[in-house]
Design a protein around this motif. Structure first.
Motif, PDB file in Angstrom:
ATOM      1  N   ARG A 156       0.872  -1.272   0.001  1.00 11.72           N
ATOM      2  CA  ARG A 156      -0.001   0.044   0.095  1.00 11.72           C
ATOM      3  C   ARG A 156       0.911   1.148   0.151  1.00 11.72           C
ATOM      4  O   ARG A 156       0.442   2.305   0.584  1.00 11.72           O
ATOM      5  N   GLY A 157       2.079   1.106  -0.535  1.00 11.03           N
ATOM      6  CA  GLY A 157       2.951   2.171  -0.614  1.00 11.03           C
ATOM      7  C   GLY A 157       2.883   3.162  -1.683  1.00 11.03           C
ATOM      8  O   GLY A 157       2.564   2.711  -2.766  1.00 11.03           O
ATOM      9  N   TRP A 158       2.846   4.404  -1.532  1.00 13.78           N
ATOM     10  CA  TRP A 158       2.667   5.587  -2.612  1.00 13.78           C
ATOM     11  C   TRP A 158       3.780   6.263  -2.300  1.00 13.78           C
ATOM     12  O   TRP A 158       4.146   6.818  -1.048  1.00 13.78           O
ATOM     13  N   ARG A 159       4.570   6.895  -3.294  1.00 12.55           N
ATOM     14  CA  ARG A 159       5.489   7.758  -3.111  1.00 12.55           C
ATOM     15  C   ARG A 159       5.420   9.038  -4.083  1.00 12.55           C
ATOM     16  O   ARG A 159       4.944   8.714  -5.283  1.00 12.55           O
ATOM     17  N   PRO A 160       5.812  10.474  -3.859  1.00 12.97           N
ATOM     18  CA  PRO A 160       5.581  11.334  -4.575  1.00 12.97           C
ATOM     19  C   PRO A 160       6.490  11.374  -5.690  1.00 12.97           C
ATOM     20  O   PRO A 160       7.605  10.712  -5.527  1.00 12.97           O
ATOM     21  N   GLY A 161       6.082  11.840  -6.959  1.00 10.77           N
ATOM     22  CA  GLY A 161       6.782  11.491  -8.139  1.00 10.77           C
ATOM     23  C   GLY A 161       7.100  13.207  -8.605  1.00 10.77           C
ATOM     24  O   GLY A 161       6.599  14.249  -8.156  1.00 10.77           O
ATOM     25  N   VAL A 162       8.157  13.225  -9.587  1.00 10.14           N
ATOM     26  CA  VAL A 162       8.468  14.635 -10.152  1.00 10.14           C
ATOM     27  C   VAL A 162       7.637  15.040 -11.077  1.00 10.14           C
ATOM     28  O   VAL A 162       7.245  14.362 -11.993  1.00 10.14           O
ATOM     29  N   VAL A 163       6.978  16.329 -11.028  1.00  9.15           N
ATOM     30  CA  VAL A 163       6.185  17.019 -11.740  1.00  9.15           C
ATOM     31  C   VAL A 163       6.684  18.296 -12.224  1.00  9.15           C
ATOM     32  O   VAL A 163       7.472  18.771 -11.878  1.00  9.15           O
ATOM     33  N   ILE A 164       6.057  18.857 -13.233  1.00 11.73           N
ATOM     34  CA  ILE A 164       6.450  20.268 -13.742  1.00 11.73           C
ATOM     35  C   ILE A 164       5.713  21.142 -12.756  1.00 11.73           C
ATOM     36  O   ILE A 164       4.704  20.999 -12.195  1.00 11.73           O
ATOM     37  N   SER A 165       6.436  22.034 -12.485  1.00 13.75           N
ATOM     38  CA  SER A 165       6.115  23.360 -11.546  1.00 13.75           C
ATOM     39  C   SER A 165       6.527  24.375 -12.031  1.00 13.75           C
ATOM     40  O   SER A 165       7.362  24.646 -12.753  1.00 13.75           O
ATOM     41  N   GLY A 166       5.760  25.866 -11.542  1.00 17.46           N
ATOM     42  CA  GLY A 166       6.191  26.898 -11.838  1.00 17.46           C
ATOM     43  C   GLY A 166       5.133  28.113 -11.281  1.00 17.46           C
ATOM     44  O   GLY A 166       4.477  27.761 -10.589  1.00 17.46           O
ATOM     45  N   HIS A 167       5.452  29.460 -11.779  1.00 15.79           N
ATOM     46  CA  HIS A 167       4.361  30.623 -11.399  1.00 15.79           C
ATOM     47  C   HIS A 167       3.073  30.204 -11.827  1.00 15.79           C
ATOM     48  O   HIS A 167       2.886  29.543 -12.830  1.00 15.79           O
ATOM     49  N   PHE A 168       2.379  30.853 -10.981  1.00 18.79           N
ATOM     50  CA  PHE A 168       0.891  30.628 -11.249  1.00 18.79           C
ATOM     51  C   PHE A 168       0.268  32.361 -11.434  1.00 18.79           C
ATOM     52  O   PHE A 168      -0.868  32.394 -11.546  1.00 18.79           O
ATOM     53  N   ASN A 169       1.199  33.067 -11.813  1.00 12.13           N
ATOM     54  CA  ASN A 169       0.950  34.358 -12.235  1.00 12.13           C
ATOM     55  C   ASN A 169       2.084  34.975 -12.928  1.00 12.13           C
ATOM     56  O   ASN A 169       3.127  33.993 -13.250  1.00 12.13           O
ATOM     57  N   ALA A 170       2.022  36.312 -13.400  1.00 10.80           N
ATOM     58  CA  ALA A 170       3.115  37.036 -14.021  1.00 10.80           C
ATOM     59  C   ALA A 170       4.318  36.579 -13.591  1.00 10.80           C
ATOM     60  O   ALA A 170       4.521  37.203 -12.453  1.00 10.80           O
ATOM     61  N   VAL A 171       5.500  36.315 -14.428  1.00  7.04           N
ATOM     62  CA  VAL A 171       6.643  36.220 -13.974  1.00  7.04           C
ATOM     63  C   VAL A 171       7.414  37.788 -14.402  1.00  7.04           C
ATOM     64  O   VAL A 171       7.578  38.231 -15.469  1.00  7.04           O
ATOM     65  N   GLN A 172       7.956  38.541 -13.323  1.00  9.04           N
ATOM     66  CA  GLN A 172       8.632  39.858 -13.228  1.00  9.04           C
ATOM     67  C   GLN A 172       9.641  40.022 -13.751  1.00  9.04           C
ATOM     68  O   GLN A 172      10.046  40.859 -14.276  1.00  9.04           O
ATOM     69  N   ASP A 173      10.774  39.181 -13.214  1.00 14.24           N
ATOM     70  CA  ASP A 173      12.049  39.264 -13.361  1.00 14.24           C
ATOM     71  C   ASP A 173      12.877  37.902 -13.107  1.00 14.24           C
ATOM     72  O   ASP A 173      12.129  37.099 -12.642  1.00 14.24           O
ATOM     73  N   LEU A 174      13.727  37.846 -13.581  1.00 15.32           N
ATOM     74  CA  LEU A 174      14.785  36.673 -13.542  1.00 15.32           C
ATOM     75  C   LEU A 174      16.055  36.878 -13.466  1.00 15.32           C
ATOM     76  O   LEU A 174      16.475  37.837 -14.044  1.00 15.32           O
ATOM     77  N   SER A 175      17.104  35.840 -12.909  1.00 18.08           N
ATOM     78  CA  SER A 175      18.540  36.134 -13.039  1.00 18.08           C
ATOM     79  C   SER A 175      19.101  34.851 -13.035  1.00 18.08           C
ATOM     80  O   SER A 175      18.687  33.983 -12.188  1.00 18.08           O
ATOM     81  N   TRP A 176      20.252  34.838 -13.589  1.00 20.67           N
ATOM     82  CA  TRP A 176      21.024  33.529 -13.613  1.00 20.67           C
ATOM     83  C   TRP A 176      22.001  33.799 -12.303  1.00 20.67           C
ATOM     84  O   TRP A 176      22.489  34.782 -12.039  1.00 20.67           O
ATOM     85  N   ASP A 177      22.478  32.606 -11.887  1.00 23.22           N
ATOM     86  CA  ASP A 177      23.617  32.712 -10.961  1.00 23.22           C
ATOM     87  C   ASP A 177      24.852  32.890 -11.620  1.00 23.22           C
ATOM     88  O   ASP A 177      25.042  32.636 -12.947  1.00 23.22           O
ATOM     89  N   PRO A 178      25.954  33.405 -10.916  1.00 29.97           N
ATOM     90  CA  PRO A 178      27.224  33.967 -11.566  1.00 29.97           C
ATOM     91  C   PRO A 178      27.896  32.475 -12.451  1.00 29.97           C
ATOM     92  O   PRO A 178      28.609  32.674 -13.552  1.00 29.97           O
ATOM     93  N   GLU A 179      27.349  31.304 -12.056  1.00 28.01           N
ATOM     94  CA  GLU A 179      28.133  30.234 -12.874  1.00 28.01           C
ATOM     95  C   GLU A 179      27.178  29.552 -13.621  1.00 28.01           C
ATOM     96  O   GLU A 179      27.719  28.690 -14.564  1.00 28.01           O
ATOM     97  N   GLY A 180      26.191  30.431 -13.911  1.00 26.16           N
ATOM     98  CA  GLY A 180      25.007  29.636 -14.879  1.00 26.16           C
ATOM     99  C   GLY A 180      24.504  28.251 -14.581  1.00 26.16           C
ATOM    100  O   GLY A 180      23.940  27.711 -15.497  1.00 26.16           O
ATOM    101  N   GLU A 181      24.503  27.827 -13.265  1.00 27.94           N
ATOM    102  CA  GLU A 181      24.076  26.609 -13.160  1.00 27.94           C
ATOM    103  C   GLU A 181      22.573  26.697 -12.601  1.00 27.94           C
ATOM    104  O   GLU A 181      21.853  25.649 -12.648  1.00 27.94           O
ATOM    105  N   PHE A 182      22.022  27.800 -12.484  1.00 28.41           N
ATOM    106  CA  PHE A 182      20.662  27.810 -12.069  1.00 28.41           C
ATOM    107  C   PHE A 182      19.964  29.173 -12.244  1.00 28.41           C
ATOM    108  O   PHE A 182      20.660  30.193 -12.484  1.00 28.41           O
ATOM    109  N   ILE A 183      18.686  29.406 -12.159  1.00 32.32           N
ATOM    110  CA  ILE A 183      17.873  30.617 -12.352  1.00 32.32           C
ATOM    111  C   ILE A 183      17.070  30.818 -11.131  1.00 32.32           C
ATOM    112  O   ILE A 183      16.349  29.912 -10.893  1.00 32.32           O
ATOM    113  N   LEU A 184      17.036  32.140 -10.833  1.00 32.18           N
ATOM    114  CA  LEU A 184      15.919  32.555  -9.829  1.00 32.18           C
ATOM    115  C   LEU A 184      14.898  33.538 -10.538  1.00 32.18           C
ATOM    116  O   LEU A 184      15.611  34.228 -11.460  1.00 32.18           O
TER     117      LEU A 184
END
Length: 515
Positions: A62-90
């Motif tokens: 009877r075991g269930w585990r969470p799975g990986v899904v798509i996620s993101g903003h649910f309203n307008a995205v106003q700004d973004l920035s890369w980290d200095p190494e280009g590894e992730f986005i805020l």
């Protein structure tokens, strides 16, 4: 003979066999769910549009585990920035969240996909702007008069190392980082949680036994991740602690910028008068306000430091731009300071509507502005004399023919590296959602120095010939990654990230050699 049954004597015995989806944090629960035809997965959607997935664990009855899904903003995205190494986005949005996305590769897959792995800030106001001031530190601004500074906790750095494959020792520069962060009841500031101070479940129950404690603190639980976390963990266990508040503006924050050395942050707020339209400069070492730069009469819509950190450019709703030059330090004034060296006025302005966006060429010689009047203009060159202060203000004029892009140009960005023919590559975002690529060469006004390259599109997986717009609503921000990635052998690729009012962040891989 017909037998009649009294419905009052009929009873059904229903037993709860499995419970999934206990959601904490700022949420109002689920709106609906669907089980897969084979009964192996459950997909649900919550009030704020988040998706939840649970997969049946074959090893447990009877075991269930969470799975990986798509996620993101649910309203307008106003700004973004890369980290200095280009590894992730805020990114920040009108859904009152700051979100962090990074590529992740499954064990059985060669292709990496981008996923949200942290939600550093869940706020009570709509988010408007942010600026990275280090590998794991950023400043954010919202519809409030305060700037907030956040630092990544140890638990995030360890999980980021596990997901990205980067050495943990390389990322962990400090040993005094807090373990995580929690949100106090009815508060807006994320409190740091240190090792050994995480409350047990028993002590939590004792602390909140009073009836008056209706709004309990969102407690942090350390995670050990090898894949992107599910929504319930993103809401509660991936916050970053707030390390500083910056006061000084009179109205809601609108835009931020940081220099290439990550020692300075410039900020501006909404303004209808000159006294509130001044740009404020902050030191990232002490978080003290260093200087006030007054010039504009209405809201400064965007700012950009030159790559060599010698200039600060600001554009405004008043249809003008201002250019500020960094002064040389003196024994009396060793801290960074800027002075106005060039600007346009109502009489000399080339733009007839709001200037929405600006950016610098990678060599710091030119800058570009884009406006609601559908014009994109490159200005320069910004060549200064070798004296400490020029005798006369610089006279900077358009060094290109005016580019008419056919729609309100809401975002513009120079690629941080040149094309193979030494031309500059620019991305222009429009109010209709399209993203245009152009190559540009310096020339006299009137010369044909713009070369249209393409419209960035997303190709349907089912109909390869069908293309749609990059976005369906206005492009709010364009940012190139500062680091080139070798995505294919013998090919030089760069990455462009875009934020839009259509709630999405998109990342494009662009081969400069093919342009």
């Amino acid at each position: 003979m017909t037998q009649w049954f009294d419905p009052h004597f009929i009873s059904l015995s229903l037993q709860n066999q499995v419970r999934v989806g206990e959601v904490g944090g700022n949420t109002l629960g689920f709106y609906g769910c669907q089980m897969s035809p084979d009964g192996s997965m459950i997909l649900a959607h919550a009030f704020h549009g988040a998706l939840h997935l649970w997969c049946k664990d074959q090893d447990k009855e009877r075991g269930w585990r969470p799975g990986v899904v798509i996620s993101g903003h649910f309203n307008a995205v106003q700004d973004l920035s890369w980290d200095p190494e280009g590894e992730f986005i805020l990114s920040v949005g009108s859904d009152q969240t700051t979100r962090l996305f990074t590529p992740w590769r499954k064990q059985d897959s060669k292709q990496a996909t981008w996923h949200e792995i942290s939600r550093p800030q869940i706020h009570g106001y709509d988010m408007q702007c942010l600026a990275m001031v280090g590998g794991f530190q950023f400043v954010s601004g919202a519809d409030e008069k305060v700037l907030r500074v956040f630092q990544a906790p140890r638990n995030f750095v360890e999980n980021f190392a596990s997901i990205s494959g980067i050495s943990k020792e390389k990322l962990l520069q400090s040993t005094s980082l807090p373990e995580g962060a929690s949100t106090p009841a009815l508060g807006l500031s994320n409190k740091a949680v240190f090792q050994g101070k995480m409350l047990s479940q028993h002590s939590k129950e004792e602390q909140f036994s009073s009836i008056s404690d209706q709004y309990q603190e969102s407690y942090f639980h350390p995670l050990s991740l090898t894949e992107p976390p599910p929504e319930d963990h993103l809401l509660q266990n991936t916050l970053w602690p707030e390390v500083q508040k910056l006061y000084g503006h009179g109205f809601e924050m609108f835009c931020l910028a940081s220099d290439s050395t990550k020692t300075l942050v410039a900020s501006a707020c909404k303004a209808s008068k000159a006294e509130h339209a001044a740009v404020l400069l902050w030191s990232t070492a002490t978080w003290r306000q260093l200087q006030t730069l007054p010039y504009h009469t209405l809201t400064v819509t965007q700012m950009a430091f030159s790559p060599d950190a010698k200039f600060l450019l600001a554009v405004s709703r008043d249809r003008t731009w201002s250019l500020w030059r960094r002064k040389l330090p003196t024994p009396e004034n060793p801290e960074p300071s800027f002075s106005l060296c060039a600007h346009t006025t109502k009489d000399t302005a080339m733009h007839s509507r709001i200037i929405w966006s600006c950016d610098w060429s990678p060599d710091s010689k030119y800058f570009v502005t884009s406006s609601r009047d559908k014009k994109v203009i490159v200005w320069g060159p910004c060549m200064l004399e070798n004296s400490e202060e020029p005798v006369f203000p610089l006279e900077i004029k358009p060094c290109s023919s005016i580019l008419d892009v056919g729609d309100s140009a809401t975002a513009v960005a120079f690629c941080p590296s040149l094309c193979s023919d030494r031309s500059y590559l620019l991305a222009v975002g429009l109010e209709c959602g399209q993203i245009l690529l152009y190559r540009w060469r310096p020339g006299q006004v009137g010369d044909v120095c713009w070369i249209f390259v393409c419209i960035l599109s997303v190709v349907s997986l089912h109909q390869k010939s069908f293309q749609r717009q990059s976005h369906t609503l206005a492009v709010k921000r364009l940012r190139w990654s500062d680091t080139e990635r070798k995505l294919e052998e013998k090919s030089s690729w760069v990455q462009l990230a875009s934020a839009s009012a259509d709630h999405s962040v998109k990342i494009f891989n662009i081969n400069k050699q093919a342009l």
